[in-house]
Design an enzyme around this catalytic site. Structure first.
Site, PDB file in Angstrom:
ATOM      1  N   GLN A   1       0.841  -1.199   0.000  1.00  0.00           N
ATOM      2  CA  GLN A   1       0.000   0.000   0.000  1.00  0.00           C
ATOM      3  C   GLN A   1       0.878   1.251   0.000  1.00  0.00           C
ATOM      4  O   GLN A   1       1.843   1.341   0.747  1.00  0.00           O
ATOM      5  CB  GLN A   1      -0.913   0.004   1.213  1.00  0.00           C
ATOM      6  CG  GLN A   1      -1.984  -1.074   1.184  1.00  0.00           C
ATOM      7  CD  GLN A   1      -3.060  -0.809   0.151  1.00  0.00           C
ATOM      8  OE1 GLN A   1      -3.206   0.307  -0.350  1.00  0.00           O
ATOM      9  NE2 GLN A   1      -3.830  -1.840  -0.176  1.00  0.00           N
TER      10      GLN A   1
ATOM     11  N   TYR B   1      -4.900 -13.366  -2.620  1.00  0.00           N
ATOM     12  CA  TYR B   1      -4.150 -12.264  -3.216  1.00  0.00           C
ATOM     13  C   TYR B   1      -3.339 -11.604  -2.095  1.00  0.00           C
ATOM     14  O   TYR B   1      -3.422 -10.398  -1.855  1.00  0.00           O
ATOM     15  CB  TYR B   1      -5.076 -11.242  -3.881  1.00  0.00           C
ATOM     16  CG  TYR B   1      -6.055 -11.848  -4.861  1.00  0.00           C
ATOM     17  CD1 TYR B   1      -5.691 -12.114  -6.177  1.00  0.00           C
ATOM     18  CD2 TYR B   1      -7.363 -12.148  -4.471  1.00  0.00           C
ATOM     19  CE1 TYR B   1      -6.596 -12.660  -7.078  1.00  0.00           C
ATOM     20  CE2 TYR B   1      -8.274 -12.695  -5.359  1.00  0.00           C
ATOM     21  CZ  TYR B   1      -7.891 -12.954  -6.668  1.00  0.00           C
ATOM     22  OH  TYR B   1      -8.792 -13.493  -7.558  1.00  0.00           O
TER      23      TYR B   1
ATOM     24  N   GLU C   1      -0.847 -16.230  -3.145  1.00  0.00           N
ATOM     25  CA  GLU C   1      -0.374 -15.101  -3.954  1.00  0.00           C
ATOM     26  C   GLU C   1       0.119 -15.624  -5.301  1.00  0.00           C
ATOM     27  O   GLU C   1       0.807 -16.633  -5.368  1.00  0.00           O
ATOM     28  CB  GLU C   1       0.750 -14.361  -3.237  1.00  0.00           C
ATOM     29  CG  GLU C   1       1.518 -13.354  -4.074  1.00  0.00           C
ATOM     30  CD  GLU C   1       0.653 -12.269  -4.693  1.00  0.00           C
ATOM     31  OE1 GLU C   1       0.916 -11.887  -5.851  1.00  0.00           O
ATOM     32  OE2 GLU C   1      -0.291 -11.804  -4.032  1.00  0.00           O
TER      33      GLU C   1
ATOM     34  N   ASP D   1      -8.300  -9.546  -1.231  1.00  0.00           N
ATOM     35  CA  ASP D   1      -7.711  -8.256  -1.603  1.00  0.00           C
ATOM     36  C   ASP D   1      -7.199  -8.346  -3.039  1.00  0.00           C
ATOM     37  O   ASP D   1      -5.995  -8.386  -3.291  1.00  0.00           O
ATOM     38  CB  ASP D   1      -6.573  -7.910  -0.640  1.00  0.00           C
ATOM     39  CG  ASP D   1      -5.986  -6.525  -0.900  1.00  0.00           C
ATOM     40  OD1 ASP D   1      -6.592  -5.740  -1.649  1.00  0.00           O
ATOM     41  OD2 ASP D   1      -4.905  -6.225  -0.352  1.00  0.00           O
TER      42      ASP D   1
ATOM     43  N   CYS E   1      -9.719  -1.490  -4.177  1.00  0.00           N
ATOM     44  CA  CYS E   1      -9.234  -0.163  -4.540  1.00  0.00           C
ATOM     45  C   CYS E   1      -9.964   0.402  -5.749  1.00  0.00           C
ATOM     46  O   CYS E   1      -9.545   1.410  -6.312  1.00  0.00           O
ATOM     47  CB  CYS E   1      -7.725  -0.193  -4.804  1.00  0.00           C
ATOM     48  SG  CYS E   1      -7.232  -1.292  -6.141  1.00  0.00           S
TER      49      CYS E   1
END
Length: 465
Positions: free
Chosen positions: A294, A327, A351, A394, A421
């Site tokens: 982030q 993720y 991931e 995410d 996002c």
């Protein structure tokens, strides 16, 4: 190092590549805000997506994409004839549309809401989120679990200015070899000599004073914990290693440098180390190269807090629980989930990027309850079916998508904490969950990208009883 991207409502119609009217100027009334950093205006029945305006203003715009056969046009504000009370002086000359066009060129991207007061920015973002949920999410109304506000983040550190929050920044290089940034939807690179949204540690590198001939792109990470910054240099085609080394040598002594291939993600150490050490929620994380983290200095702690509040509050996260982090990146949420479930519980961390997954293994090697798997989420879940108490989701900006949502619903977890996002992809995924018999039980929205149109949401999804 930057937010992950996807297609949005900005897509152009097929076959509308000609810009017959580009450069022409019109006077328009600015209409409602739309997803993507612009507002909607109309001229002689034509929809125009206008950047750098505020709803209710009367402005003069310059057409930037305006083909005769296009379903809509795009434009930048070049003069404000009747200003909104929420209009403020732009904090960054390079990104100020009226000033830039007054000097004969477009503004740089990356601060498209800088002319709007922060309070109005957040209200505009809330309007976009609500509109996307109604139109794409199938809710028909704003969800009961949402306050309707986009919450400020980091005001204690920035004094309420919304500046100096980026711990990561991406730059291009102008033909002159000077550090630059692209204009919106353009190949034009404009030199810059400051980045007001970036932390002092990034600006202190003074990258604009370095000759970057032979470099195509520069990525910078300067962790909020003050650990050693990393500069990634993506060489232009044909650049020799000696030239890459010379640029690295021109950086300050306490900075790491590495070569970077944006296509393969391969990182080659030039000086120092090829990774940075980040800190959040009581843990340290190694993040190699351009691995995802982030970008707002306070975002990791804010998002972790929102996720765990939802899961703890519903009784879904407790010692002995079985959970998954999908993720998962370098393991930001995984580490906190491992703390919560303890050694009697289990955490599956998934991931897709090999390099980032290797980072997660290093970051979580001391947590025996964590299983780290590198691969596509849908494939891993097929191979490792479990009875999950909760999932943390995410995904990239494009969202999880219908197939993954269906698979998650079929796994029958008790709850899903969804971090997003992008309001459009989030709303679409909410509609897929609704079709599968789930509901949006909680929602919070955060302004972790001040002075841009972006926002972050954290949602709690639960199966209908």
């Amino acid at each position: 190092m930057t937010p992950r991207t996807s297609a949005t409502t900005e897509n152009t119609a097929a076959g509308s590549t000609a810009d017959a009217h580009a450069g022409e100027e019109l006077v328009v009334e600015v209409g409602p805000v739309a997803h993507g950093g612009h507002c909607v205006a109309r001229h002689e029945g034509r929809v125009i997506f206008v950047r750098h305006g505020i709803p209710g203003e009367k402005v003069r715009v310059r057409l930037t994409d305006a083909g005769d056969n296009a379903k809509f046009w795009r434009a930048d504000v070049v003069d404000v004839l009747d200003a909104s009370p929420d209009r403020v002086d732009h904090f960054w000359r390079a990104a100020d549309s009226t000033r830039a066009w007054g000097h004969g060129h477009p503004p740089v991207g990356g601060a498209e809401f800088g002319h709007v007061s922060l309070d109005r920015q957040r209200r505009l973002k809330a309007e976009v989120l609500e509109e996307q949920l109604r139109r794409l999410g199938g809710t028909g109304q704003a969800p009961a679990g949402w306050s309707g506000a986009v919450e400020a983040v980091g005001e204690a550190a920035d004094g309420g200015t919304g500046l100096g929050w980026r711990t990561r920044a991406s730059f291009s290089v102008a033909p002159s070899g000077k550090l630059g940034m692209h204009a919106h939807r353009s190949t034009q690179v404009l030199p810059v000599r400051e980045m007001p949204l970036a932390t002092d540690a990034i600006n202190a590198l003074q990258l604009w004073d370095i000759d970057l001939q032979g470099i195509e792109r520069v990525e910078v990470a300067a962790p909020a914990n003050g650990s050693r910054p990393l500069v990634l240099l993506a060489p232009a085609e044909g650049t020799k290693p000696k030239r890459l080394a010379a640029v690295a040598a021109a950086l300050p002594d306490d900075v790491s440098a590495a070569g970077f291939d944006p296509i393969s993600g391969e990182v080659t150490r030039l000086r120092g180390r090829s990774w940075v050490q980040e800190s959040a929620a009581g843990h340290d994380y190694r993040v190699t190269g351009a691995g995802f983290w982030q970008i707002h200095r306070d975002a990791p702690g804010t998002l972790v807090g929102a996720v765990t509040d939802f899961l703890h509050g519903g009784g879904f996260l407790h010692p002995g629980a079985v959970v998954a982090d999908l993720y998962a990146g370098a393991g930001l949420f995984t580490a906190v989930l491992a703390d919560a479930v303890g050694e009697t519980g289990a955490v599956l961390s998934v991931e897709g990027a090999p390099g980032t997954s290797r980072d997660a293994r290093k970051n979580l090697h001391a947590a025996p309850q964590v299983e780290i798997v590198q691969g596509r989420v849908e494939r891993v879940l097929r191979q490792k079916p479990r009875n999950f108490d909760a999932l943390v989701l995410d995904p990239p900006r494009a969202g999880a998508g219908k197939a993954v949502v269906r698979q998650l619903a079929d796994a029958h977890p008790r709850a899903i904490a969804y971090v997003s996002c992008d309001p459009a992809s989030f709303a679409r995924d909410v509609s897929y969950f609704r079709d599968a018999g789930w509901e949006l039980a909680g929602l919070r929205a955060f302004d972790i990208y001040p002075h841009t149109h972006h926002l972050e949401t954290v949602a709690l999804l639960t199966p209908l009883s």
